[in-house]
Design a protein around this motif. Structure first.
Motif, PDB file in Angstrom:
ATOM      1  N   CYS A  73     -20.935 -25.451   7.155  1.00 57.07           N
ATOM      2  CA  CYS A  73     -20.388 -26.809   7.108  1.00 57.07           C
ATOM      3  C   CYS A  73     -20.485 -27.348   5.688  1.00 57.07           C
ATOM      4  CB  CYS A  73     -21.130 -27.709   8.090  1.00 57.07           C
ATOM      5  SG  CYS A  73     -20.429 -29.365   8.209  1.00 57.07           S
ATOM      6  N   LEU A  74     -21.647 -27.157   5.054  1.00 61.20           N
ATOM      7  CA  LEU A  74     -21.827 -27.611   3.678  1.00 61.20           C
ATOM      8  C   LEU A  74     -20.842 -26.900   2.752  1.00 61.20           C
ATOM      9  CD1 LEU A  74     -23.343 -29.253   1.534  1.00 61.20           C
ATOM     10  CD2 LEU A  74     -25.023 -27.393   1.429  1.00 61.20           C
ATOM     11  N   ARG A  75     -20.633 -25.604   2.958  1.00 57.24           N
ATOM     12  CA  ARG A  75     -19.675 -24.847   2.149  1.00 57.24           C
ATOM     13  C   ARG A  75     -18.271 -25.430   2.284  1.00 57.24           C
ATOM     14  NH1 ARG A  75     -20.425 -19.604   4.339  1.00 57.24           N
ATOM     15  NH2 ARG A  75     -22.646 -19.534   4.090  1.00 57.24           N
ATOM     16  N   ARG A  76     -17.894 -25.775   3.506  1.00 54.95           N
ATOM     17  CA  ARG A  76     -16.569 -26.362   3.736  1.00 54.95           C
ATOM     18  C   ARG A  76     -16.441 -27.708   3.027  1.00 54.95           C
ATOM     19  NH1 ARG A  76     -13.083 -24.806   8.142  1.00 54.95           N
ATOM     20  NH2 ARG A  76     -13.823 -22.903   9.147  1.00 54.95           N
ATOM     21  N   VAL A  77     -17.459 -28.542   3.136  1.00 58.02           N
ATOM     22  CA  VAL A  77     -17.422 -29.858   2.486  1.00 58.02           C
ATOM     23  C   VAL A  77     -17.308 -29.690   0.971  1.00 58.02           C
ATOM     24  CG1 VAL A  77     -18.738 -31.978   2.027  1.00 58.02           C
ATOM     25  CG2 VAL A  77     -18.615 -31.072   4.352  1.00 58.02           C
ATOM     26  N   LYS A  78     -18.098 -28.797   0.398  1.00 58.08           N
ATOM     27  CA  LYS A  78     -18.035 -28.550  -1.059  1.00 58.08           C
ATOM     28  C   LYS A  78     -16.650 -28.046  -1.459  1.00 58.08           C
ATOM     29  CE  LYS A  78     -22.203 -29.663  -2.220  1.00 58.08           C
ATOM     30  NZ  LYS A  78     -22.388 -30.961  -2.850  1.00 58.08           N
ATOM     31  N   LYS A  79     -16.066 -27.147  -0.661  1.00 61.47           N
ATOM     32  CA  LYS A  79     -14.730 -26.623  -0.950  1.00 61.47           C
ATOM     33  C   LYS A  79     -13.692 -27.745  -0.884  1.00 61.47           C
ATOM     34  CE  LYS A  79     -11.330 -23.361   0.867  1.00 61.47           C
ATOM     35  NZ  LYS A  79     -10.991 -22.541   2.026  1.00 61.47           N
ATOM     36  N   LEU A  80     -13.824 -28.650   0.093  1.00 56.93           N
ATOM     37  CA  LEU A  80     -12.910 -29.786   0.230  1.00 56.93           C
ATOM     38  C   LEU A  80     -13.051 -30.745  -0.953  1.00 56.93           C
ATOM     39  CD1 LEU A  80     -13.399 -30.351   4.052  1.00 56.93           C
ATOM     40  CD2 LEU A  80     -11.253 -29.651   2.949  1.00 56.93           C
ATOM     41  N   GLU A  81     -14.267 -30.914  -1.443  1.00 52.52           N
ATOM     42  CA  GLU A  81     -14.490 -31.756  -2.622  1.00 52.52           C
ATOM     43  C   GLU A  81     -13.900 -31.101  -3.874  1.00 52.52           C
ATOM     44  OE1 GLU A  81     -18.718 -33.751  -1.117  1.00 52.52           O
ATOM     45  OE2 GLU A  81     -18.754 -32.094  -2.547  1.00 52.52           O
ATOM     46  N   GLN A  82     -14.177 -29.820  -4.074  1.00 51.55           N
ATOM     47  CA  GLN A  82     -13.721 -29.126  -5.274  1.00 51.55           C
ATOM     48  C   GLN A  82     -12.199 -28.998  -5.330  1.00 51.55           C
ATOM     49  OE1 GLN A  82     -16.034 -25.532  -4.974  1.00 51.55           O
ATOM     50  NE2 GLN A  82     -17.852 -26.487  -5.847  1.00 51.55           N
ATOM     51  N   SER A  83     -11.563 -28.876  -4.162  1.00 54.58           N
ATOM     52  CA  SER A  83     -10.102 -28.741  -4.135  1.00 54.58           C
ATOM     53  C   SER A  83      -9.394 -30.091  -4.265  1.00 54.58           C
ATOM     54  CB  SER A  83      -9.656 -28.044  -2.849  1.00 54.58           C
ATOM     55  OG  SER A  83      -9.901 -28.882  -1.727  1.00 54.58           O
ATOM     56  N   GLY A  84     -10.158 -31.188  -4.212  1.00 53.60           N
ATOM     57  CA  GLY A  84      -9.566 -32.516  -4.356  1.00 53.60           C
ATOM     58  C   GLY A  84      -9.110 -33.146  -3.056  1.00 53.60           C
ATOM     59  N   VAL A  85      -9.316 -32.461  -1.928  1.00 49.26           N
ATOM     60  CA  VAL A  85      -8.986 -33.072  -0.634  1.00 49.26           C
ATOM     61  C   VAL A  85      -9.880 -34.286  -0.427  1.00 49.26           C
ATOM     62  CG1 VAL A  85      -8.995 -32.748   1.878  1.00 49.26           C
ATOM     63  CG2 VAL A  85      -8.125 -30.932   0.395  1.00 49.26           C
ATOM     64  N   ILE A  86     -11.172 -34.123  -0.681  1.00 49.25           N
ATOM     65  CA  ILE A  86     -12.114 -35.256  -0.681  1.00 49.25           C
ATOM     66  C   ILE A  86     -12.232 -35.701  -2.128  1.00 49.25           C
ATOM     67  CG2 ILE A  86     -14.480 -36.015  -0.268  1.00 49.25           C
ATOM     68  CD1 ILE A  86     -14.649 -33.899   1.952  1.00 49.25           C
ATOM     69  N   GLU A  87     -11.755 -36.906  -2.411  1.00 54.89           N
ATOM     70  CA  GLU A  87     -11.742 -37.410  -3.786  1.00 54.89           C
ATOM     71  C   GLU A  87     -13.028 -38.106  -4.179  1.00 54.89           C
ATOM     72  OE1 GLU A  87      -8.200 -39.821  -3.946  1.00 54.89           O
ATOM     73  OE2 GLU A  87      -6.950 -38.064  -4.374  1.00 54.89           O
ATOM     74  N   GLY A  88     -13.809 -38.548  -3.203  1.00 62.15           N
ATOM     75  CA  GLY A  88     -15.053 -39.230  -3.522  1.00 62.15           C
ATOM     76  C   GLY A  88     -15.580 -39.978  -2.319  1.00 62.15           C
TER      77      GLY A  88
END
Length: 153
Positions: free
Chosen positions: A35-50
């Motif tokens: 789950c943490l890996r997915r969240v980090k990937k979503l942050e790094q790809s810009g899907v999660i902006e902040g």
């Protein structure tokens, strides 16, 4: 492309950005590490902006919300870029959108009161010499405001 787990995660984070990773993982039927890996990937790809706190504007005496339509004096890339950089530095401008129709931009502006907005127009927007027209619409009552995207899983 986001899979169902990713969509669930971002939808849940929109609802509660402070949810613990273990609770998020449990709700998503994942273990903590994936789950943490997915969240980090979503942050790094810009899907999660902040992540941010949503504040009550009246608690800071910001009682007036205004939408201002702006037309530039000329339609050029140079002026557009210059305008966008200039208004991005103005803290009272919450949003700046390029629009179609009679105007070039729509600005969402916050102010303490009408006098504060008038001062902002005269001392900030009004000093930008390549603005041809500003037409303001004052919001009398905001019935709701959303910052959560309607994500379909």
């Amino acid at each position: 492309m986001l899979d169902k787990k990713d969509k669930f995660i971002v939808k849940r984070l929109q609802q509660d950005g402070r949810i613990s990773m273990s609770n998020l993982a449990q709700e998503a039927n994942l273990s903590d590490t994936p789950c943490l890996r997915r969240v980090k990937k979503l942050e790094q790809s810009g899907v999660i902006e902040g992540y941010q706190a949503t504040l009550n504007r009246q608690a800071f005496n910001l009682n007036v919300l205004v939408y201002a339509f702006v037309r530039l004096s000329a339609n050029s890339d140079k002026l557009a870029t210059q305008f966008e950089h200039t208004v991005a530095r103005l803290e009272q401008v919450l949003e700046c959108s390029v629009v179609t129709g009679a105007y070039d931009y729509l600005l969402k502006i916050i102010a303490e009161d009408l006098e504060d907005y008038e001062s902002f127009v005269k001392k900030s927007l009004g000093t930008i010499d390549y603005i041809a027209t500003i037409e303001s619409t004052v919001v009398l009552k905001q019935t709701f405001s959303r910052n959560v995207l309607p994500i379909k899983i």
